[in-house]
Write a protein that holds these residues in place. Sequence first.
Motif, PDB file in Angstrom:
ATOM      1  N   GLU A   1       0.855  -1.187   0.000  1.00  0.00           N
ATOM      2  CA  GLU A   1       0.000   0.000   0.000  1.00  0.00           C
ATOM      3  C   GLU A   1       0.891   1.237   0.000  1.00  0.00           C
ATOM      4  O   GLU A   1       2.083   1.139   0.321  1.00  0.00           O
ATOM      5  CB  GLU A   1      -0.960   0.001   1.190  1.00  0.00           C
ATOM      6  CG  GLU A   1      -0.342  -0.329   2.502  1.00  0.00           C
ATOM      7  CD  GLU A   1      -1.414  -0.584   3.568  1.00  0.00           C
ATOM      8  OE1 GLU A   1      -1.339   0.091   4.598  1.00  0.00           O
ATOM      9  OE2 GLU A   1      -2.296  -1.427   3.338  1.00  0.00           O
ATOM     10  N   PRO A   2       0.324   2.387  -0.362  1.00  0.00           N
ATOM     11  CA  PRO A   2       1.164   3.588  -0.450  1.00  0.00           C
ATOM     12  C   PRO A   2       1.811   3.928   0.886  1.00  0.00           C
ATOM     13  O   PRO A   2       1.200   3.744   1.944  1.00  0.00           O
ATOM     14  CB  PRO A   2       0.167   4.683  -0.847  1.00  0.00           C
ATOM     15  CG  PRO A   2      -0.995   3.967  -1.427  1.00  0.00           C
ATOM     16  CD  PRO A   2      -1.070   2.642  -0.740  1.00  0.00           C
ATOM     17  N   THR A   3       3.042   4.404   0.832  1.00  0.00           N
ATOM     18  CA  THR A   3       3.719   4.870   2.046  1.00  0.00           C
ATOM     19  C   THR A   3       3.596   6.398   2.092  1.00  0.00           C
ATOM     20  O   THR A   3       3.132   7.027   1.145  1.00  0.00           O
ATOM     21  CB  THR A   3       5.217   4.522   2.017  1.00  0.00           C
ATOM     22  OG1 THR A   3       5.808   5.201   0.919  1.00  0.00           O
ATOM     23  CG2 THR A   3       5.441   3.027   1.882  1.00  0.00           C
ATOM     24  N   GLY A   4       4.059   6.965   3.205  1.00  0.00           N
ATOM     25  CA  GLY A   4       4.127   8.415   3.285  1.00  0.00           C
ATOM     26  C   GLY A   4       5.254   8.927   2.395  1.00  0.00           C
ATOM     27  O   GLY A   4       6.010   8.144   1.808  1.00  0.00           O
ATOM     28  N   LYS A   5       5.379  10.242   2.317  1.00  0.00           N
ATOM     29  CA  LYS A   5       6.452  10.850   1.506  1.00  0.00           C
ATOM     30  C   LYS A   5       7.819  10.357   1.982  1.00  0.00           C
ATOM     31  O   LYS A   5       8.719  10.173   1.189  1.00  0.00           O
ATOM     32  CB  LYS A   5       6.352  12.380   1.643  1.00  0.00           C
ATOM     33  CG  LYS A   5       7.323  13.181   0.793  1.00  0.00           C
ATOM     34  CD  LYS A   5       7.038  14.679   0.957  1.00  0.00           C
ATOM     35  CE  LYS A   5       8.074  15.560   0.279  1.00  0.00           C
ATOM     36  NZ  LYS A   5       7.927  15.651  -1.163  1.00  0.00           N
ATOM     37  N   TYR A   6       7.940  10.153   3.302  1.00  0.00           N
ATOM     38  CA  TYR A   6       9.198   9.651   3.852  1.00  0.00           C
ATOM     39  C   TYR A   6       8.976   8.320   4.559  1.00  0.00           C
ATOM     40  O   TYR A   6       8.208   8.244   5.524  1.00  0.00           O
ATOM     41  CB  TYR A   6       9.802  10.660   4.841  1.00  0.00           C
ATOM     42  CG  TYR A   6       9.988  12.015   4.223  1.00  0.00           C
ATOM     43  CD1 TYR A   6      10.876  12.190   3.162  1.00  0.00           C
ATOM     44  CD2 TYR A   6       9.247  13.106   4.657  1.00  0.00           C
ATOM     45  CE1 TYR A   6      11.022  13.423   2.553  1.00  0.00           C
ATOM     46  CE2 TYR A   6       9.391  14.345   4.058  1.00  0.00           C
ATOM     47  CZ  TYR A   6      10.278  14.495   3.005  1.00  0.00           C
ATOM     48  OH  TYR A   6      10.415  15.719   2.400  1.00  0.00           O
ATOM     49  N   LEU A   7       9.639   7.307   4.050  1.00  0.00           N
ATOM     50  CA  LEU A   7       9.605   5.991   4.688  1.00  0.00           C
ATOM     51  C   LEU A   7      10.796   5.923   5.647  1.00  0.00           C
ATOM     52  O   LEU A   7      11.954   5.962   5.208  1.00  0.00           O
ATOM     53  CB  LEU A   7       9.711   4.902   3.617  1.00  0.00           C
ATOM     54  CG  LEU A   7       9.876   3.468   4.111  1.00  0.00           C
ATOM     55  CD1 LEU A   7       8.650   3.014   4.910  1.00  0.00           C
ATOM     56  CD2 LEU A   7      10.112   2.522   2.924  1.00  0.00           C
TER      57      LEU A   7
ATOM     58  N   THR B   1       5.921   7.221   7.012  1.00  0.00           N
ATOM     59  CA  THR B   1       5.617   5.824   7.335  1.00  0.00           C
ATOM     60  C   THR B   1       6.768   5.361   8.206  1.00  0.00           C
ATOM     61  O   THR B   1       7.927   5.684   7.930  1.00  0.00           O
ATOM     62  CB  THR B   1       5.556   4.949   6.065  1.00  0.00           C
ATOM     63  OG1 THR B   1       4.477   5.393   5.249  1.00  0.00           O
ATOM     64  CG2 THR B   1       5.345   3.478   6.406  1.00  0.00           C
ATOM     65  N   PHE B   2       6.453   4.627   9.263  1.00  0.00           N
ATOM     66  CA  PHE B   2       7.517   4.102  10.127  1.00  0.00           C
ATOM     67  C   PHE B   2       7.545   2.584  10.039  1.00  0.00           C
ATOM     68  O   PHE B   2       6.496   1.932  10.023  1.00  0.00           O
ATOM     69  CB  PHE B   2       7.281   4.533  11.587  1.00  0.00           C
ATOM     70  CG  PHE B   2       8.028   3.668  12.569  1.00  0.00           C
ATOM     71  CD1 PHE B   2       9.418   3.710  12.642  1.00  0.00           C
ATOM     72  CD2 PHE B   2       7.351   2.774  13.392  1.00  0.00           C
ATOM     73  CE1 PHE B   2      10.115   2.882  13.513  1.00  0.00           C
ATOM     74  CE2 PHE B   2       8.036   1.945  14.272  1.00  0.00           C
ATOM     75  CZ  PHE B   2       9.418   2.006  14.333  1.00  0.00           C
TER      76      PHE B   2
END
Length: 204
Positions: free
Chosen positions: A71-77, A116-117
């Motif tokens: 699924e899509p992650t945030g701008k920063y993984l 995303t963490f």
Amino acid sequence: MSWDEKLIKQAKKIVKLYPQKRSALGPLLHLAQSKDGYISDDSVSVISELVGITEVQVKSVSTFYSMYKQEPTGKYLLSVCKSISCEINNSNSIIDVVKDFTGLNNNETDEEGLFTFEAVECIGACGGAPAIQVNYETVEGLSTENTLNLCEWLKNETPDLVVADELQNKFGGTKSFDWAIADNSGTTGSVPGFQTLNTTKDKK
Ligand code: FES
């Protein structure tokens, strides 16, 4: 096929590199992730057609490897290493800082789509433990203070291009070893940067 012509052309070029089409599966999944930030059902179907295997087979591989996102992650993984070298060098505290700052648990993405963490296994920077990757760009020798500074910097500056050398200089500490050459290329999304697959960009 719903990939655009340019991407299909790039994909076919990759397929040609291999004696058997199905061997191109990994790079094609990487290409799919660089397109959308994750492996969409649509990409599964396109890849299945390109390499001549079933969608289930494509899906099996894409769900086996954790770096292919479902699924899509945030701008920063933000991928914090939790393996042994990092663990004995305080990675638990680094993880706590990231979790506190982002308000996220493992494998979660915030509502704004910024972070995303994930806590991950060894990222190959054991000599510079503890280490983190931001969109797969590695920073070594972290302290809790610099981890917080890194998170704040990402949130405030929201750089489109994430460059390991820049992050290391700003927020890192001891490195595994010195590459001796500066590298100003980085990534623009949560997909590893490979020059051969055009997923890196140079910082001007
Ligand atoms: S154990 Fe953390 S980078 Fe290897």
